[in-house]
Design a protein around this motif. Structure first.
Motif, PDB file in Angstrom:
ATOM      1  N   GLY A   1       0.802  -1.215   0.000  1.00 11.87           N
ATOM      2  CA  GLY A   1       0.000   0.000   0.000  1.00 11.87           C
ATOM      3  C   GLY A   1       0.833   1.262   0.000  1.00 11.87           C
ATOM      4  O   GLY A   1       2.056   1.232  -0.165  1.00 11.87           O
ATOM      5  N   LYS A   2       0.173   2.378   0.200  1.00 14.96           N
ATOM      6  CA  LYS A   2       0.818   3.686   0.177  1.00 14.96           C
ATOM      7  C   LYS A   2       1.942   3.761   1.199  1.00 14.96           C
ATOM      8  O   LYS A   2       1.789   3.359   2.354  1.00 14.96           O
ATOM      9  N   ASN A   3       3.102   4.268   0.765  1.00 17.05           N
ATOM     10  CA  ASN A   3       4.295   4.433   1.606  1.00 17.05           C
ATOM     11  C   ASN A   3       4.771   3.109   2.205  1.00 17.05           C
ATOM     12  O   ASN A   3       5.223   3.055   3.347  1.00 17.05           O
ATOM     13  N   GLU A   4       4.663   2.052   1.393  1.00 19.49           N
ATOM     14  CA  GLU A   4       5.194   0.743   1.767  1.00 19.49           C
ATOM     15  C   GLU A   4       6.125   0.246   0.661  1.00 19.49           C
ATOM     16  O   GLU A   4       6.086   0.733  -0.469  1.00 19.49           O
ATOM     17  N   MET A   5       6.949  -0.760   0.986  1.00 25.47           N
ATOM     18  CA  MET A   5       7.925  -1.258   0.017  1.00 25.47           C
ATOM     19  C   MET A   5       8.099  -2.762   0.163  1.00 25.47           C
ATOM     20  O   MET A   5       7.790  -3.342   1.203  1.00 25.47           O
ATOM     21  N   ILE A   6       8.607  -3.377  -0.917  1.00 22.04           N
ATOM     22  CA  ILE A   6       8.873  -4.812  -0.919  1.00 22.04           C
ATOM     23  C   ILE A   6      10.056  -5.075  -1.841  1.00 22.04           C
ATOM     24  O   ILE A   6      10.243  -4.378  -2.842  1.00 22.04           O
ATOM     25  N   LEU A   7      10.869  -6.062  -1.488  1.00 22.16           N
ATOM     26  CA  LEU A   7      12.019  -6.449  -2.300  1.00 22.16           C
ATOM     27  C   LEU A   7      11.691  -7.757  -3.008  1.00 22.16           C
ATOM     28  O   LEU A   7      11.295  -8.734  -2.378  1.00 22.16           O
ATOM     29  N   LEU A   8      11.841  -7.772  -4.338  1.00 26.58           N
ATOM     30  CA  LEU A   8      11.547  -8.950  -5.149  1.00 26.58           C
ATOM     31  C   LEU A   8      12.830  -9.471  -5.777  1.00 26.58           C
ATOM     32  O   LEU A   8      13.566  -8.712  -6.411  1.00 26.58           O
ATOM     33  N   LYS A   9      13.092 -10.777  -5.623  1.00 19.70           N
ATOM     34  CA  LYS A   9      14.299 -11.370  -6.183  1.00 19.70           C
ATOM     35  C   LYS A   9      14.150 -11.609  -7.675  1.00 19.70           C
ATOM     36  O   LYS A   9      13.050 -11.837  -8.178  1.00 19.70           O
ATOM     37  N   LYS A  10      15.281 -11.577  -8.360  1.00 22.82           N
ATOM     38  CA  LYS A  10      15.257 -11.822  -9.801  1.00 22.82           C
ATOM     39  C   LYS A  10      14.929 -13.290 -10.091  1.00 22.82           C
ATOM     40  O   LYS A  10      14.916 -14.135  -9.204  1.00 22.82           O
ATOM     41  N   ALA A  11      14.661 -13.556 -11.366  1.00 26.27           N
ATOM     42  CA  ALA A  11      14.329 -14.901 -11.866  1.00 26.27           C
ATOM     43  C   ALA A  11      12.991 -15.389 -11.329  1.00 26.27           C
ATOM     44  O   ALA A  11      12.823 -16.566 -11.030  1.00 26.27           O
ATOM     45  N   MET A  12      12.030 -14.454 -11.204  1.00 31.18           N
ATOM     46  CA  MET A  12      10.683 -14.829 -10.774  1.00 31.18           C
ATOM     47  C   MET A  12       9.667 -14.238 -11.749  1.00 31.18           C
ATOM     48  O   MET A  12       9.868 -13.138 -12.266  1.00 31.18           O
ATOM     49  N   ALA A  13       8.593 -14.966 -11.983  1.00 31.52           N
ATOM     50  CA  ALA A  13       7.453 -14.445 -12.722  1.00 31.52           C
ATOM     51  C   ALA A  13       6.425 -13.983 -11.701  1.00 31.52           C
ATOM     52  O   ALA A  13       5.922 -14.780 -10.909  1.00 31.52           O
TER      53      ALA A  13
ATOM     54  N   HIS B   1      10.201 -22.530  -9.278  1.00 25.37           N
ATOM     55  CA  HIS B   1      10.500 -21.662 -10.417  1.00 25.37           C
ATOM     56  C   HIS B   1      10.508 -22.361 -11.771  1.00 25.37           C
ATOM     57  O   HIS B   1      10.728 -21.686 -12.784  1.00 25.37           O
ATOM     58  N   TYR B   2      10.271 -23.671 -11.849  1.00 24.11           N
ATOM     59  CA  TYR B   2      10.426 -24.354 -13.132  1.00 24.11           C
ATOM     60  C   TYR B   2       9.470 -23.840 -14.208  1.00 24.11           C
ATOM     61  O   TYR B   2       9.750 -23.919 -15.404  1.00 24.11           O
ATOM     62  N   ALA B   3       8.313 -23.299 -13.807  1.00 27.74           N
ATOM     63  CA  ALA B   3       7.326 -22.841 -14.781  1.00 27.74           C
ATOM     64  C   ALA B   3       7.538 -21.397 -15.202  1.00 27.74           C
ATOM     65  O   ALA B   3       6.730 -20.851 -15.946  1.00 27.74           O
ATOM     66  N   SER B   4       8.629 -20.761 -14.755  1.00 26.89           N
ATOM     67  CA  SER B   4       8.944 -19.394 -15.154  1.00 26.89           C
ATOM     68  C   SER B   4      10.037 -19.412 -16.216  1.00 26.89           C
ATOM     69  O   SER B   4      10.786 -20.386 -16.316  1.00 26.89           O
ATOM     70  N   PRO B   5      10.150 -18.332 -16.997  1.00 26.21           N
ATOM     71  CA  PRO B   5      11.215 -18.270 -18.014  1.00 26.21           C
ATOM     72  C   PRO B   5      12.566 -18.002 -17.365  1.00 26.21           C
ATOM     73  O   PRO B   5      13.184 -16.954 -17.540  1.00 26.21           O
ATOM     74  N   VAL B   6      13.046 -18.968 -16.602  1.00 28.01           N
ATOM     75  CA  VAL B   6      14.238 -18.797 -15.784  1.00 28.01           C
ATOM     76  C   VAL B   6      15.391 -19.581 -16.394  1.00 28.01           C
ATOM     77  O   VAL B   6      15.212 -20.680 -16.921  1.00 28.01           O
ATOM     78  N   SER B   7      16.599 -19.002 -16.336  1.00 31.64           N
ATOM     79  CA  SER B   7      17.783 -19.678 -16.864  1.00 31.64           C
ATOM     80  C   SER B   7      18.424 -20.532 -15.779  1.00 31.64           C
ATOM     81  O   SER B   7      18.175 -20.346 -14.580  1.00 31.64           O
TER      82      SER B   7
ATOM     83  N   CYS C   1       1.611 -21.907 -23.372  1.00 32.32           N
ATOM     84  CA  CYS C   1       3.014 -21.811 -23.787  1.00 32.32           C
ATOM     85  C   CYS C   1       3.757 -20.750 -22.978  1.00 32.32           C
ATOM     86  O   CYS C   1       4.780 -21.031 -22.342  1.00 32.32           O
ATOM     87  N   TYR C   2       3.237 -19.519 -22.980  1.00 33.90           N
ATOM     88  CA  TYR C   2       3.952 -18.421 -22.335  1.00 33.90           C
ATOM     89  C   TYR C   2       3.861 -18.476 -20.804  1.00 33.90           C
ATOM     90  O   TYR C   2       4.795 -18.088 -20.106  1.00 33.90           O
ATOM     91  N   SER C   3       2.759 -18.970 -20.275  1.00 33.68           N
ATOM     92  CA  SER C   3       2.621 -19.031 -18.817  1.00 33.68           C
ATOM     93  C   SER C   3       3.592 -20.030 -18.202  1.00 33.68           C
ATOM     94  O   SER C   3       3.959 -19.911 -17.032  1.00 33.68           O
ATOM     95  N   LEU C   4       4.026 -21.021 -18.989  1.00 32.78           N
ATOM     96  CA  LEU C   4       4.961 -22.026 -18.480  1.00 32.78           C
ATOM     97  C   LEU C   4       6.411 -21.730 -18.857  1.00 32.78           C
ATOM     98  O   LEU C   4       7.299 -22.530 -18.586  1.00 32.78           O
TER      99      LEU C   4
END
Length: 287
Positions: free
Chosen positions: A69-81, A199-205, A259-262
């Motif tokens: 919400g307003k004036n809040e924050m979150i950290l998101l790691k890479k390699a995630m959909a 993470h297998y269903a994300s476009p992850v290397s 196709c794209y969702s996986l």
């Protein structure tokens, strides 16, 4: 469903130059302001710190859901959909306003090497969470607004200093968030089964999976082989095909959306390997 948008690649190649501040050819800070609800899915190529200044955004990945919400924050790691649903503030003309910062490893290394911040010891993994912003962080966020209107005033050295200022403000204002950022530099060694199942269903290397597991690529491949008795690339492909088969049998979702969702690259590639595995292309298999 639209194809998953890759962030920040799509921002670099897209036409909306006024929404992003660039450093060394990549997006460092993205601004998002609109008055309509926006939904979609983005694949994170960089670690991102999301700051919401007005409105709310609901983020979903795997079984986890977070409302920022307003004036809040979150950290998101890479390699995630990550699925997002942005909703404006009904008390302020339905405005949604946020900033998204790419936390690049080189900038984090530079901060740790030059700052006088005492680095706390990390004991165990600090889980993702939504945290309030203090007055310094809110003021810092609004201090960036003028840069989006006149890019000629933004110099690379100045932008680096602003990122350093952000890291100082987070270190002083929210210990748990700072510990999460430190984990990006030295990821905690994680259970391989948990990482790949999530993470297998994300476009992850493979290199990104290795990073998320806290291993080098060679160590990840070796440990994976010891657990599953096959290569990670083969295992991921089979898991995605199994999931695609399940979706075809139980839903009316379009083949392209499956196709794209996986995380498959394109429909023709997906159809070809599905036929190789199950003897029929997806459309015929469903019929």
């Amino acid at each position: 469903m639209k194809k998953i948008v890759k962030v920040p690649t799509s921002l670099i190649s897209g036409p909306a130059s006024q929404s992003a501040l660039m450093l060394d050819g990549g997006v460092v800070i993205e601004q998002c302001i609109h008055s309509m609800e926006a939904k979609g899915t983005m694949y994170l190529e960089e670690h991102l710190l999301l700051i919401v200044l007005d409105g709310t955004v609901t983020l979903t990945y795997g079984k986890q859901e977070y409302v920022v919400g307003k004036n809040e924050m979150i950290l998101l790691k890479k390699a995630m959909a990550v699925k997002y649903d942005k909703v404006g503030n009904p008390d302020n003309d339905n405005i949604y306003d946020s900033l998204m910062f790419s936390i690049k490893d080189e900038l984090l290394k530079s901060f740790l090497a030059t700052s006088d911040i005492k680095i706390p010891k990390i004991e165990g993994e600090i889980k993702t969470g939504v945290y309030p912003m203090n007055e310094c962080l809110v003021a810092f966020a609004y201090s960036l607004k003028p840069y989006f209107f006149d890019h000629s005033t933004v110099h690379p050295g100045q932008l680096r200093l602003k990122i350093m200022e952000l890291l100082y403000d987070v270190a002083d204002g929210n210990r748990n968030m700072f510990l999460q950022i430190l984990q990006l530099h030295e990821p905690v060694r994680a259970d391989i089964r948990h990482v790949v199942e999530q993470h297998y269903a994300s476009p992850v290397s493979l290199s990104e999976l290795a990073y998320l597991s806290g291993r080098s690529l060679s160590s990840f491949k070796r440990d994976f082989q010891g657990i599953y008795n096959m290569t990670p690339a083969l295992w991921i492909r089979e898991k995605r095909l199994e999931k695609a088969k399940e979706i075809l049998e139980t839903t009316n979702m379009a083949v392209a959306d499956i196709c794209y969702s996986l995380g498959f690259e394109n429909v023709s590639h997906f159809s070809r390997i599905f036929k190789e595995h199950y003897g029929q292309p997806p459309s015929v298999f469903r019929n």
